[in-house]
Design a protein around this motif. Structure first.
Motif, PDB file in Angstrom:
ATOM      1  N   LEU A  73       0.823  -1.200   0.000  1.00  0.00           N
ATOM      2  CA  LEU A  73       0.000   0.000   0.000  1.00  0.00           C
ATOM      3  C   LEU A  73       0.859   1.252   0.000  1.00  0.00           C
ATOM      4  O   LEU A  73       0.503   2.275  -0.598  1.00  0.00           O
ATOM      5  N   LEU A  74       2.014   1.188   0.662  1.00  0.00           N
ATOM      6  CA  LEU A  74       2.938   2.332   0.656  1.00  0.00           C
ATOM      7  C   LEU A  74       3.458   2.595  -0.750  1.00  0.00           C
ATOM      8  O   LEU A  74       3.659   3.749  -1.137  1.00  0.00           O
ATOM      9  N   THR A  75       3.678   1.531  -1.509  1.00  0.00           N
ATOM     10  CA  THR A  75       4.140   1.705  -2.886  1.00  0.00           C
ATOM     11  C   THR A  75       3.109   2.446  -3.717  1.00  0.00           C
ATOM     12  O   THR A  75       3.429   3.346  -4.497  1.00  0.00           O
ATOM     13  N   VAL A  76       1.838   2.076  -3.525  1.00  0.00           N
ATOM     14  CA  VAL A  76       0.754   2.763  -4.237  1.00  0.00           C
ATOM     15  C   VAL A  76       0.718   4.233  -3.836  1.00  0.00           C
ATOM     16  O   VAL A  76       0.590   5.129  -4.684  1.00  0.00           O
ATOM     17  N   ALA A  77       0.835   4.500  -2.520  1.00  0.00           N
ATOM     18  CA  ALA A  77       0.794   5.878  -2.033  1.00  0.00           C
ATOM     19  C   ALA A  77       1.964   6.688  -2.583  1.00  0.00           C
ATOM     20  O   ALA A  77       1.800   7.842  -3.000  1.00  0.00           O
ATOM     21  N   ARG A  78       3.153   6.083  -2.592  1.00  0.00           N
ATOM     22  CA  ARG A  78       4.319   6.803  -3.108  1.00  0.00           C
ATOM     23  C   ARG A  78       4.167   7.104  -4.594  1.00  0.00           C
ATOM     24  O   ARG A  78       4.586   8.154  -5.072  1.00  0.00           O
ATOM     25  N   THR A  79       3.591   6.156  -5.339  1.00  0.00           N
ATOM     26  CA  THR A  79       3.370   6.392  -6.769  1.00  0.00           C
ATOM     27  C   THR A  79       2.437   7.571  -6.989  1.00  0.00           C
ATOM     28  O   THR A  79       2.675   8.445  -7.826  1.00  0.00           O
ATOM     29  N   TRP A  80       1.357   7.609  -6.191  1.00  0.00           N
ATOM     30  CA  TRP A  80       0.406   8.725  -6.312  1.00  0.00           C
ATOM     31  C   TRP A  80       1.054  10.044  -5.930  1.00  0.00           C
ATOM     32  O   TRP A  80       0.931  11.043  -6.630  1.00  0.00           O
ATOM     33  N   LEU A  81       1.777  10.036  -4.802  1.00  0.00           N
ATOM     34  CA  LEU A  81       2.416  11.267  -4.345  1.00  0.00           C
ATOM     35  C   LEU A  81       3.491  11.725  -5.321  1.00  0.00           C
ATOM     36  O   LEU A  81       3.705  12.918  -5.521  1.00  0.00           O
ATOM     37  N   GLY A  82       4.177  10.752  -5.941  1.00  0.00           N
ATOM     38  CA  GLY A  82       5.208  11.110  -6.908  1.00  0.00           C
ATOM     39  C   GLY A  82       4.634  11.817  -8.117  1.00  0.00           C
ATOM     40  O   GLY A  82       5.316  12.621  -8.766  1.00  0.00           O
ATOM     41  N   GLY A  83       3.368  11.518  -8.438  1.00  0.00           N
ATOM     42  CA  GLY A  83       2.737  12.189  -9.568  1.00  0.00           C
ATOM     43  C   GLY A  83       2.115  13.514  -9.195  1.00  0.00           C
ATOM     44  O   GLY A  83       1.623  14.239 -10.062  1.00  0.00           O
ATOM     45  N   ALA A  84       2.103  13.834  -7.916  1.00  0.00           N
ATOM     46  CA  ALA A  84       1.502  15.095  -7.474  1.00  0.00           C
ATOM     47  C   ALA A  84       2.519  16.216  -7.645  1.00  0.00           C
ATOM     48  O   ALA A  84       3.156  16.667  -6.708  1.00  0.00           O
ATOM     49  N   SER A  85       2.696  16.646  -8.870  1.00  0.00           N
ATOM     50  CA  SER A  85       3.774  17.591  -9.190  1.00  0.00           C
ATOM     51  C   SER A  85       3.602  18.930  -8.482  1.00  0.00           C
ATOM     52  O   SER A  85       4.581  19.643  -8.275  1.00  0.00           O
ATOM     53  N   LEU A  86       2.376  19.273  -8.100  1.00  0.00           N
ATOM     54  CA  LEU A  86       2.171  20.526  -7.377  1.00  0.00           C
ATOM     55  C   LEU A  86       3.013  20.539  -6.110  1.00  0.00           C
ATOM     56  O   LEU A  86       3.648  21.538  -5.777  1.00  0.00           O
ATOM     57  N   TRP A  87       3.034  19.412  -5.405  1.00  0.00           N
ATOM     58  CA  TRP A  87       3.738  19.387  -4.123  1.00  0.00           C
ATOM     59  C   TRP A  87       5.243  19.269  -4.298  1.00  0.00           C
ATOM     60  O   TRP A  87       6.011  19.724  -3.462  1.00  0.00           O
ATOM     61  N   THR A  88       5.663  18.683  -5.419  1.00  0.00           N
ATOM     62  CA  THR A  88       7.084  18.728  -5.753  1.00  0.00           C
ATOM     63  C   THR A  88       7.508  20.173  -5.979  1.00  0.00           C
ATOM     64  O   THR A  88       8.568  20.619  -5.529  1.00  0.00           O
ATOM     65  N   PHE A  89       6.657  20.912  -6.671  1.00  0.00           N
ATOM     66  CA  PHE A  89       6.913  22.334  -6.928  1.00  0.00           C
ATOM     67  C   PHE A  89       6.840  23.145  -5.634  1.00  0.00           C
ATOM     68  O   PHE A  89       7.639  24.065  -5.416  1.00  0.00           O
ATOM     69  N   ALA A  90       5.898  22.796  -4.758  1.00  0.00           N
ATOM     70  CA  ALA A  90       5.661  23.600  -3.561  1.00  0.00           C
ATOM     71  C   ALA A  90       6.676  23.358  -2.448  1.00  0.00           C
ATOM     72  O   ALA A  90       6.885  24.226  -1.594  1.00  0.00           O
ATOM     73  N   ALA A  91       7.307  22.186  -2.440  1.00  0.00           N
ATOM     74  CA  ALA A  91       8.182  21.823  -1.319  1.00  0.00           C
ATOM     75  C   ALA A  91       9.270  22.861  -1.031  1.00  0.00           C
ATOM     76  O   ALA A  91       9.472  23.240   0.135  1.00  0.00           O
ATOM     77  N   PRO A  92      10.001  23.363  -2.042  1.00  0.00           N
ATOM     78  CA  PRO A  92      11.032  24.361  -1.732  1.00  0.00           C
ATOM     79  C   PRO A  92      10.448  25.650  -1.158  1.00  0.00           C
ATOM     80  O   PRO A  92      11.080  26.298  -0.314  1.00  0.00           O
ATOM     81  N   ILE A  93       9.248  26.012  -1.593  1.00  0.00           N
ATOM     82  CA  ILE A  93       8.589  27.220  -1.085  1.00  0.00           C
ATOM     83  C   ILE A  93       8.215  27.016   0.381  1.00  0.00           C
ATOM     84  O   ILE A  93       8.437  27.892   1.229  1.00  0.00           O
TER      85      ILE A  93
END
Length: 256
Positions: A73-93
């Motif tokens: 289930l963690l693998t599924v969650a990580r896959t979903w989170l990895g596609g959430a590009s908004l949060w990749t963009f937001a993390a440095p901010i």
């Protein structure tokens, strides 16, 4: 979509199976078949079918009489989170906000009666509340929850207030639904929400909404701190400007 279409397309067995997964998630040590049947409101035969299906598909494991979730289930969650590009963009901010204030900065979305953390930058100071990506907290007594609820339409908000489980977490928790509606309305008018020791004594937080190009609230970001560190007035004066600046930079994502 009309009610007839929803009813025709609704897969009840899938809903019950997902409910079993959520129950297992709340019990990391695992549950026996009897315990799952009792908690899920299923017959032993029904609970057994769901649990063995989860084991067969790799989403759960069985050790003797105890069933528990597997790491799949963690693998599924990580896959979903990895596609959430908004949060990749937001993390440095968000990291810049956390660094400037020496406090945690988090982002969450609304899921049913809860907020679910989708990004978190820890602060240097330790809070007794353990928070991470995937953590669920009640929406009614959290700053991000209030801000997300403020983004709902009148009918959706009324439905939430009528069905939500609202309990006193501390002596300061607002549990009167009329007063809670007023606090959510204030957050909508102010454009930010401050929750003062309603989730846990000694914990204050302030949140602002993240809106997309249509103006719809899609998430919220907050800063949480110990009450000894910032008064409510100081949070509005010192933390809110940093959050508003971060909000603007994150919302720019939707127009690039």
């Amino acid at each position: 979509m009309d009610e007839e279409t929803v009813s025709r397309d609704h897969v009840g067995s899938l809903e019950r199976g997902l409910g079993v997964m959520e129950i297992l998630a709340r019990h990391p040590a695992g549950l026996t078949l009897t315990e799952m049947a009792d908690e899920a409101g299923l017959t032993r035969a029904g609970a057994r079918r769901f649990l063995l299906t989860l084991v067969a598909t790799g989403y759960a494991t069985q050790s003797a009489r105890v069933f528990s979730l597997s790491p799949r289930l963690l693998t599924v969650a990580r896959t979903w989170l990895g596609g959430a590009s908004l949060w990749t963009f937001a993390a440095p901010i968000m990291r810049a906000v956390a660094g400037e204030l020496n406090e945690a900065c988090s982002a969450a979305i609304l899921s049913g009666e809860d907020v679910v953390y989708v990004a978190r930058i820890p602060g240097r100071r330790i809070l007794s509340v353990s928070l991470d990506v995937g953590t669920r907290l009640p929406a009614y007594c959290t700053s991000m929850g209030r801000m997300l609820l403020a983004g709902l339409g009148p009918e959706d908000l009324e439905a939430f207030l009528s069905r939500a489980t609202i309990e006193k977490r501390t002596a300061r928790t607002i549990t009167d639904r009329r007063l809670l509606a007023g606090a959510i309305g204030k957050a909508r008018t102010d454009g930010f929400a401050i929750v003062d020791e309603e989730l846990e004594l000694g914990l204050r937080s302030i949140a602002v909404p993240i809106r997309d190009r249509s103006g719809s609230t899609v998430a919220a970001i907050n800063v949480s701190t110990q009450s000894a560190r910032f008064s409510v007035v100081e949070m509005e004066r010192e933390i809110l400007p940093a959050l508003l600046g971060a909000r603007q930079r994150i919302e720019d994502f939707f127009v690039v």
